[in-house]
Design an enzyme around this catalytic site. Structure first.
Site, PDB file in Angstrom:
ATOM      1  N   ALA A  30      42.280  41.120  19.573  1.00  0.00           N
ATOM      2  CA  ALA A  30      41.165  40.250  19.154  1.00  0.00           C
ATOM      3  C   ALA A  30      41.753  38.874  18.800  1.00  0.00           C
ATOM      4  CB  ALA A  30      40.370  40.846  18.006  1.00  0.00           C
ATOM      5  N   LEU A  31      42.501  38.346  19.754  1.00  0.00           N
ATOM      6  CA  LEU A  31      43.328  37.162  19.489  1.00  0.00           C
ATOM      7  C   LEU A  31      42.489  35.904  19.296  1.00  0.00           C
ATOM      8  CD1 LEU A  31      46.256  37.759  22.020  1.00  0.00           C
ATOM      9  CD2 LEU A  31      46.014  38.558  19.656  1.00  0.00           C
ATOM     10  N   HIS A  35      46.766  33.476  16.291  1.00  0.00           N
ATOM     11  CA  HIS A  35      47.745  34.191  17.119  1.00  0.00           C
ATOM     12  C   HIS A  35      48.335  33.254  18.178  1.00  0.00           C
ATOM     13  CE1 HIS A  35      44.810  37.510  16.011  1.00  0.00           C
ATOM     14  NE2 HIS A  35      45.930  37.997  15.553  1.00  0.00           N
ATOM     15  N   GLY A 148      52.585  35.547  10.588  1.00  0.00           N
ATOM     16  CA  GLY A 148      51.809  34.521   9.914  1.00  0.00           C
ATOM     17  C   GLY A 148      51.828  34.681   8.398  1.00  0.00           C
ATOM     18  N   GLN A 154      52.594  41.040   3.808  1.00  0.00           N
ATOM     19  CA  GLN A 154      53.190  41.721   4.962  1.00  0.00           C
ATOM     20  C   GLN A 154      54.517  41.062   5.342  1.00  0.00           C
ATOM     21  OE1 GLN A 154      50.967  43.064   8.623  1.00  0.00           O
ATOM     22  NE2 GLN A 154      51.601  41.066   9.352  1.00  0.00           N
ATOM     23  N   ARG A 188      38.651  39.507  11.882  1.00  0.00           N
ATOM     24  CA  ARG A 188      37.487  40.095  11.207  1.00  0.00           C
ATOM     25  C   ARG A 188      36.353  39.087  10.979  1.00  0.00           C
ATOM     26  NH1 ARG A 188      41.912  42.813   8.780  1.00  0.00           N
ATOM     27  NH2 ARG A 188      41.750  45.083   8.897  1.00  0.00           N
TER      28      ARG A 188
HETATM   29  P1  AMP Z   1      46.987  40.678  13.337  1.00  0.00           P
HETATM   30  O1  AMP Z   1      46.574  40.762  14.766  1.00  0.00           O
HETATM   31  O2  AMP Z   1      45.876  40.389  12.402  1.00  0.00           O
HETATM   32  O3  AMP Z   1      47.859  41.839  12.910  1.00  0.00           O
HETATM   33  O4  AMP Z   1      47.922  39.412  13.252  1.00  0.00           O
HETATM   34  C1  AMP Z   1      49.068  39.274  14.060  1.00  0.00           C
HETATM   35  C2  AMP Z   1      49.912  38.158  13.509  1.00  0.00           C
HETATM   36  O5  AMP Z   1      49.155  36.949  13.520  1.00  0.00           O
HETATM   37  C3  AMP Z   1      50.342  38.400  12.057  1.00  0.00           C
HETATM   38  O6  AMP Z   1      51.687  37.941  11.889  1.00  0.00           O
HETATM   39  C4  AMP Z   1      49.385  37.562  11.282  1.00  0.00           C
HETATM   40  O7  AMP Z   1      49.873  37.126  10.041  1.00  0.00           O
HETATM   41  C5  AMP Z   1      49.191  36.381  12.235  1.00  0.00           C
HETATM   42  N1  AMP Z   1      47.932  35.683  11.945  1.00  0.00           N
HETATM   43  C6  AMP Z   1      46.673  36.195  11.939  1.00  0.00           C
HETATM   44  N2  AMP Z   1      45.778  35.258  11.560  1.00  0.00           N
HETATM   45  C7  AMP Z   1      46.484  34.123  11.325  1.00  0.00           C
HETATM   46  C8  AMP Z   1      46.144  32.809  10.893  1.00  0.00           C
HETATM   47  N3  AMP Z   1      44.892  32.457  10.621  1.00  0.00           N
HETATM   48  N4  AMP Z   1      47.142  31.915  10.745  1.00  0.00           N
HETATM   49  C9  AMP Z   1      48.442  32.248  10.995  1.00  0.00           C
HETATM   50  N5  AMP Z   1      48.824  33.469  11.405  1.00  0.00           N
HETATM   51  C10 AMP Z   1      47.869  34.399  11.570  1.00  0.00           C
END
Ligand code: AMP
Length: 282
Positions: A30-31, A35, A148, A154, A188
């Site tokens: 759900a990029l 991402h 991120g 995390q 989300r």
């Molecule tokens: P997720 O798919 O939510 O597990 O996120 C994958 C990576 O993208 C993780 O390292 C997150 O911290 C990073 N990430 C998600 N949303 C953001 C954002 N708004 N800004 C920076 N990094 C993000």
């Protein structure tokens, strides 16, 4: 760009790349632009000669709430297009069956940083994150990985995992990417009802005001209270936590000469949003 659906396909792609810089960006799909920013950073870190690997895996083991997992958006085709345009070389897209043996019995528990903030309200979540990230690190064997700061806890826990287990990878923290109105991008966000989407930028506004007050010398508790009262004033919002902690240990007390972290989790209707800001004394 290649897509690897199995561990063997991933290993086969990476075998001739060993010795080069391999930069890894794990995601749950759900990029969005957050991402994409990490992937572009990975591309520039890897350079022409290096390799950028991303993974798209909705890891069931890190979900403490079955409803949240079921409602998590999945957009594989659009995701692959984003990876392609950001210069990713190979995307690893396993199913849970490919990733995990049915009788898996290893656990990866971090028991200091994981006990607070999101770890306190999401039991097992960070053990699931550490398990999947350590598996992905073993498969990809990256020289570098980018995470991120949106998921600040995390990142702190993964830094601890890499340090304590001597995993040979350099972790990089990327700044939070936000909408123009300040809302931190999150997969989300698409689930927010219109009234909650309209109110959600209030989180970032209150964090920024709090950071300015902290920089100007306000006491920790009054800074924290300012965020609590801003969020409590919003209809339909339930605060999970608002905490100010040491940015490295994620625990209190906060020392004036170290970086602090103001972290928030709040339910906007059915959607749990997290955000944070680093605090420094001016
Ligand atoms: P997720 O798919 O939510 O597990 O996120 C994958 C990576 O993208 C993780 O390292 C997150 O911290 C990073 N990430 C998600 N949303 C953001 C954002 N708004 N800004 C920076 N990094 C993000």
């Amino acid at each position: 760009m290649q897509t690897a659906y199995t561990k063997d396909e991933l290993r086969a792609f990476l075998a001739p790349m060993r010795g080069r810089r391999i930069v890894f960006v794990p995601t749950m799909g759900a990029l969005h632009e957050g991402h994409a920013t990490l992937m572009r950073q990975a591309r520039s870190l890897a350079g022409e000669q290096g390799v950028v690997v991303s993974s798209i895996f909705l890891n069931p083991v890190q979900f403490d709430n079955a409803g949240d997992l079921a409602a998590y958006p999945q957009t594989p085709e659009a995701d692959l297009e984003i990876c392609r345009t950001c210069g990713v070389d190979v995307v690893f897209m396993p199913t849970p069956d490919v990733m995990y043996c049915a009788d898996r019995s290893m656990v990866m528990e971090e028991n200091h940083l994981s006990t607070v903030l999101c770890g306190a309200s999401r039991p097992g979540h960070f053990a699931g994150v550490c398990l999947v990230v350590s598996k992905l690190f073993n498969l990809v064997q990256p020289t570098d990985a980018i995470f991120g700061k949106k998921d600040y806890q995390q990142l702190a826990i993964l830094r601890r995992m890499v340090r304590d287990l001597d995993i040979p990878v350099q972790l990089h923290g990327a700044e939070i990417v936000r909408e123009a109105d300040g809302l931190a991008l999150s997969s989300r966000n698409v689930r927010l009802l219109p009234q909650h989407r309209a109110a959600a930028p209030q989180i970032c506004r209150s964090l920024r005001a709090a950071a300015a007050a902290y920089a100007a010398g306000s006491a920790v508790e009054s800074v924290r209270e300012s965020v609590v009262s801003a969020l409590s004033a919003i209809d339909g919002v339930r605060i999970d936590y608002v905490e100010i902690v040491d940015a490295e240990t994620l625990h209190t007390p906060v020392c004036d000469n170290r970086m602090a972290l103001l972290a928030v989790a709040a339910w906007f209707g059915e959607v749990r949003l997290i955000d944070n800001i680093e605090l420094v004394r001016a």
